[in-house]
Scaffold this motif. Structure first.
Motif, PDB file in Angstrom:
ATOM      1  N   LEU A 130       0.819  -1.210   0.000  1.00  0.00           N
ATOM      2  CA  LEU A 130       0.000   0.000   0.000  1.00  0.00           C
ATOM      3  C   LEU A 130       0.854   1.262   0.000  1.00  0.00           C
ATOM      4  CD1 LEU A 130      -2.881  -1.115   2.358  1.00  0.00           C
ATOM      5  CD2 LEU A 130      -2.932  -0.861  -0.134  1.00  0.00           C
ATOM      6  N   GLU A 131       1.980   1.218   0.678  1.00  0.00           N
ATOM      7  CA  GLU A 131       2.899   2.362   0.659  1.00  0.00           C
ATOM      8  C   GLU A 131       3.436   2.583  -0.755  1.00  0.00           C
ATOM      9  OE1 GLU A 131       7.297   3.062   2.438  1.00  0.00           O
ATOM     10  OE2 GLU A 131       5.761   2.548   3.917  1.00  0.00           O
ATOM     11  N   GLN A 132       3.808   1.502  -1.393  1.00  0.00           N
ATOM     12  CA  GLN A 132       4.319   1.567  -2.763  1.00  0.00           C
ATOM     13  C   GLN A 132       3.235   2.064  -3.727  1.00  0.00           C
ATOM     14  OE1 GLN A 132       5.020  -2.291  -4.568  1.00  0.00           O
ATOM     15  NE2 GLN A 132       6.919  -1.519  -5.461  1.00  0.00           N
ATOM     16  N   GLU A 133       2.014   1.575  -3.574  1.00  0.00           N
ATOM     17  CA  GLU A 133       0.931   1.990  -4.464  1.00  0.00           C
ATOM     18  C   GLU A 133       0.554   3.454  -4.225  1.00  0.00           C
ATOM     19  OE1 GLU A 133      -2.170  -0.972  -4.128  1.00  0.00           O
ATOM     20  OE2 GLU A 133      -1.076  -2.342  -5.439  1.00  0.00           O
ATOM     21  N   ALA A 134       0.607   3.895  -2.971  1.00  0.00           N
ATOM     22  CA  ALA A 134       0.336   5.309  -2.676  1.00  0.00           C
ATOM     23  C   ALA A 134       1.375   6.184  -3.361  1.00  0.00           C
ATOM     24  CB  ALA A 134       0.315   5.547  -1.171  1.00  0.00           C
ATOM     25  N   ASP A 135       2.627   5.742  -3.347  1.00  0.00           N
ATOM     26  CA  ASP A 135       3.682   6.494  -4.039  1.00  0.00           C
ATOM     27  C   ASP A 135       3.398   6.585  -5.534  1.00  0.00           C
ATOM     28  OD1 ASP A 135       5.075   6.939  -1.690  1.00  0.00           O
ATOM     29  OD2 ASP A 135       6.564   5.364  -2.049  1.00  0.00           O
ATOM     30  N   LEU A 136       2.943   5.476  -6.116  1.00  0.00           N
ATOM     31  CA  LEU A 136       2.647   5.463  -7.550  1.00  0.00           C
ATOM     32  C   LEU A 136       1.509   6.420  -7.909  1.00  0.00           C
ATOM     33  CD1 LEU A 136       2.875   1.631  -8.250  1.00  0.00           C
ATOM     34  CD2 LEU A 136       4.492   3.389  -9.006  1.00  0.00           C
ATOM     35  N   LEU A 137       0.601   6.634  -6.977  1.00  0.00           N
ATOM     36  CA  LEU A 137      -0.546   7.512  -7.231  1.00  0.00           C
ATOM     37  C   LEU A 137      -0.331   8.937  -6.730  1.00  0.00           C
ATOM     38  CD1 LEU A 137      -3.406   5.043  -6.267  1.00  0.00           C
ATOM     39  CD2 LEU A 137      -2.750   5.776  -8.573  1.00  0.00           C
ATOM     40  N   SER A 138       0.843   9.227  -6.223  1.00  0.00           N
ATOM     41  CA  SER A 138       1.088  10.509  -5.553  1.00  0.00           C
ATOM     42  C   SER A 138       0.923  11.722  -6.471  1.00  0.00           C
ATOM     43  CB  SER A 138       2.473  10.522  -4.909  1.00  0.00           C
ATOM     44  OG  SER A 138       3.479  10.441  -5.897  1.00  0.00           O
ATOM     45  N   GLU A 139       1.030  11.531  -7.760  1.00  0.00           N
ATOM     46  CA  GLU A 139       0.867  12.679  -8.670  1.00  0.00           C
ATOM     47  C   GLU A 139      -0.592  13.042  -8.896  1.00  0.00           C
ATOM     48  OE1 GLU A 139       3.343  13.066 -12.042  1.00  0.00           O
ATOM     49  OE2 GLU A 139       4.928  11.832 -11.175  1.00  0.00           O
ATOM     50  N   LEU A 140      -1.501  12.201  -8.415  1.00  0.00           N
ATOM     51  CA  LEU A 140      -2.929  12.475  -8.552  1.00  0.00           C
ATOM     52  C   LEU A 140      -3.470  13.042  -7.246  1.00  0.00           C
ATOM     53  CD1 LEU A 140      -4.141   9.190 -10.313  1.00  0.00           C
ATOM     54  CD2 LEU A 140      -3.586  11.375 -11.384  1.00  0.00           C
ATOM     55  N   SER A 141      -4.365  13.995  -7.358  1.00  0.00           N
ATOM     56  CA  SER A 141      -5.032  14.522  -6.163  1.00  0.00           C
ATOM     57  C   SER A 141      -6.026  13.471  -5.666  1.00  0.00           C
ATOM     58  CB  SER A 141      -5.780  15.811  -6.510  1.00  0.00           C
ATOM     59  OG  SER A 141      -6.905  15.512  -7.316  1.00  0.00           O
ATOM     60  N   PRO A 142      -6.474  13.586  -4.427  1.00  0.00           N
ATOM     61  CA  PRO A 142      -7.497  12.642  -3.948  1.00  0.00           C
ATOM     62  C   PRO A 142      -8.738  12.629  -4.850  1.00  0.00           C
ATOM     63  CG  PRO A 142      -6.555  13.807  -2.089  1.00  0.00           C
ATOM     64  CD  PRO A 142      -5.993  14.450  -3.339  1.00  0.00           C
ATOM     65  N   ARG A 146     -10.183   9.349  -6.898  1.00  0.00           N
ATOM     66  CA  ARG A 146     -11.569   8.876  -6.808  1.00  0.00           C
ATOM     67  C   ARG A 146     -12.197   8.799  -8.194  1.00  0.00           C
ATOM     68  NH1 ARG A 146     -11.339  12.131  -2.281  1.00  0.00           N
ATOM     69  NH2 ARG A 146     -12.315  13.892  -3.354  1.00  0.00           N
ATOM     70  N   ARG A 147     -11.965   9.811  -9.016  1.00  0.00           N
ATOM     71  CA  ARG A 147     -12.536   9.838 -10.372  1.00  0.00           C
ATOM     72  C   ARG A 147     -11.968   8.702 -11.230  1.00  0.00           C
ATOM     73  NH1 ARG A 147     -16.621   9.938 -13.290  1.00  0.00           N
ATOM     74  NH2 ARG A 147     -16.411  10.868 -15.337  1.00  0.00           N
ATOM     75  N   ARG A 153     -13.893   1.408 -12.544  1.00  0.00           N
ATOM     76  CA  ARG A 153     -14.989   0.546 -12.085  1.00  0.00           C
ATOM     77  C   ARG A 153     -16.007   0.366 -13.214  1.00  0.00           C
ATOM     78  NH1 ARG A 153     -16.575   3.438  -8.151  1.00  0.00           N
ATOM     79  NH2 ARG A 153     -15.157   2.539  -6.630  1.00  0.00           N
ATOM     80  N   VAL A 154     -16.355   1.445 -13.856  1.00  0.00           N
ATOM     81  CA  VAL A 154     -17.302   1.380 -14.978  1.00  0.00           C
ATOM     82  C   VAL A 154     -16.729   0.504 -16.084  1.00  0.00           C
ATOM     83  CG1 VAL A 154     -18.389   2.721 -16.829  1.00  0.00           C
ATOM     84  CG2 VAL A 154     -18.411   3.589 -14.480  1.00  0.00           C
ATOM     85  N   LEU A 155     -15.483   0.721 -16.419  1.00  0.00           N
ATOM     86  CA  LEU A 155     -14.847  -0.040 -17.488  1.00  0.00           C
ATOM     87  C   LEU A 155     -14.757  -1.526 -17.156  1.00  0.00           C
ATOM     88  CD1 LEU A 155     -13.469   0.199 -20.249  1.00  0.00           C
ATOM     89  CD2 LEU A 155     -11.320   0.593 -19.038  1.00  0.00           C
ATOM     90  N   SER A 156     -14.428  -1.858 -15.914  1.00  0.00           N
ATOM     91  CA  SER A 156     -14.261  -3.262 -15.538  1.00  0.00           C
ATOM     92  C   SER A 156     -15.586  -3.970 -15.275  1.00  0.00           C
ATOM     93  CB  SER A 156     -13.346  -3.388 -14.321  1.00  0.00           C
ATOM     94  OG  SER A 156     -13.943  -2.814 -13.184  1.00  0.00           O
ATOM     95  N   HIS A 157     -16.648  -3.223 -15.100  1.00  0.00           N
ATOM     96  CA  HIS A 157     -17.955  -3.809 -14.798  1.00  0.00           C
ATOM     97  C   HIS A 157     -18.361  -4.854 -15.838  1.00  0.00           C
ATOM     98  CE1 HIS A 157     -21.969  -4.015 -13.093  1.00  0.00           C
ATOM     99  NE2 HIS A 157     -22.455  -3.892 -14.304  1.00  0.00           N
ATOM    100  N   GLY A 158     -18.162  -4.550 -17.087  1.00  0.00           N
ATOM    101  CA  GLY A 158     -18.520  -5.503 -18.143  1.00  0.00           C
ATOM    102  C   GLY A 158     -17.732  -6.799 -18.070  1.00  0.00           C
ATOM    103  N   PHE A 159     -16.470  -6.720 -17.727  1.00  0.00           N
ATOM    104  CA  PHE A 159     -15.640  -7.916 -17.624  1.00  0.00           C
ATOM    105  C   PHE A 159     -16.075  -8.790 -16.454  1.00  0.00           C
ATOM    106  CE2 PHE A 159     -12.714  -5.077 -19.894  1.00  0.00           C
ATOM    107  CZ  PHE A 159     -12.407  -5.886 -20.966  1.00  0.00           C
ATOM    108  N   GLU A 160     -16.398  -8.166 -15.333  1.00  0.00           N
ATOM    109  CA  GLU A 160     -16.793  -8.924 -14.145  1.00  0.00           C
ATOM    110  C   GLU A 160     -18.073  -9.700 -14.382  1.00  0.00           C
ATOM    111  OE1 GLU A 160     -16.861  -6.133 -10.928  1.00  0.00           O
ATOM    112  OE2 GLU A 160     -14.706  -5.835 -10.992  1.00  0.00           O
ATOM    113  N   HIS A 161     -18.971  -9.162 -15.188  1.00  0.00           N
ATOM    114  CA  HIS A 161     -20.251  -9.824 -15.431  1.00  0.00           C
ATOM    115  C   HIS A 161     -20.157 -10.886 -16.520  1.00  0.00           C
ATOM    116  CE1 HIS A 161     -21.651  -7.150 -12.532  1.00  0.00           C
ATOM    117  NE2 HIS A 161     -22.800  -6.815 -13.035  1.00  0.00           N
TER     118      HIS A 161
END
Length: 165
Positions: A130-142, A146-147, A153-161
């Motif tokens: 999680l520390e490593q993944e937070a670093d990877l996302l650090s250039e994005l604002s909260p 979220r966006r 989530r929308v994109l993966s929804h079709g694959f999950e179903h």
């Protein structure tokens, strides 16, 4: 400009008759997935784990106290065959990361549980991941995170179903 921009521009130049816009998103997702997979494998290796082992230990940890699941529940979470799960459980037993005991509610069943070593290992690997993944996302604002999560989530929804991974 990144490598995907260069690839898209080249395709647009040689094939102006087709829409290569999907590459702008999906090629980046694919490249990110490869980098994330490599980083995860490295993180887990530092804790003596392979990806599959982390997945099994994580499923047990997420189950909450007493950190036990039946092999069939693990199979459902991991989407592997019973033979594969038996092999994985046996390897984790040999490593001292899980235990196996009779299910008190089912005479024929067993429960697989985290040992203290398994819990410590998965907790440490998760914290580092999680520390490593937070670093990877650090250039994005909260808000951007979220966006992006919403869009993925929308994109993966079709694959999950459709049952696809």
């Amino acid at each position: 400009m990144d490598e995907v921009d260069r690839i898209v521009a080249a395709w647009q130049r040689v094939r102006p008759d087709i829409d290569v816009a999907p590459m702008e998103v999906l090629s980046r997702v694919s490249r990110l997935a490869k980098q994330l997979d490599k980083a995860r494998k490295s993180t887990f290796a530092e804790h003596g784990l392979e990806v599959w082992a982390f997945d099994v230990l994580s499923a047990l940890r997420r189950a909450g106290e007493p950190f036990e699941l039946s092999p069939s529940r693990l199979i459902g979470e991991m989407m592997v065959t019973s033979g594969t799960m038996t092999n994985r459980i046996d390897r984790l037993l040999d490593a001292g990361l899980v235990s196996r005991r009779p299910d008190p509610d089912d005479r024929r069943g067993v429960l697989v549980g985290l040992t203290a070593a398994g819990r410590a290992t998965v907790d440490a690997a998760l914290a580092q991941l999680l520390e490593q993944e937070a670093d990877l996302l650090s250039e994005l604002s909260p808000a951007q995170r979220r966006r992006l999560a919403e869009l993925l989530r929308v994109l993966s929804h079709g694959f999950e179903h459709t049952g696809e991974d």
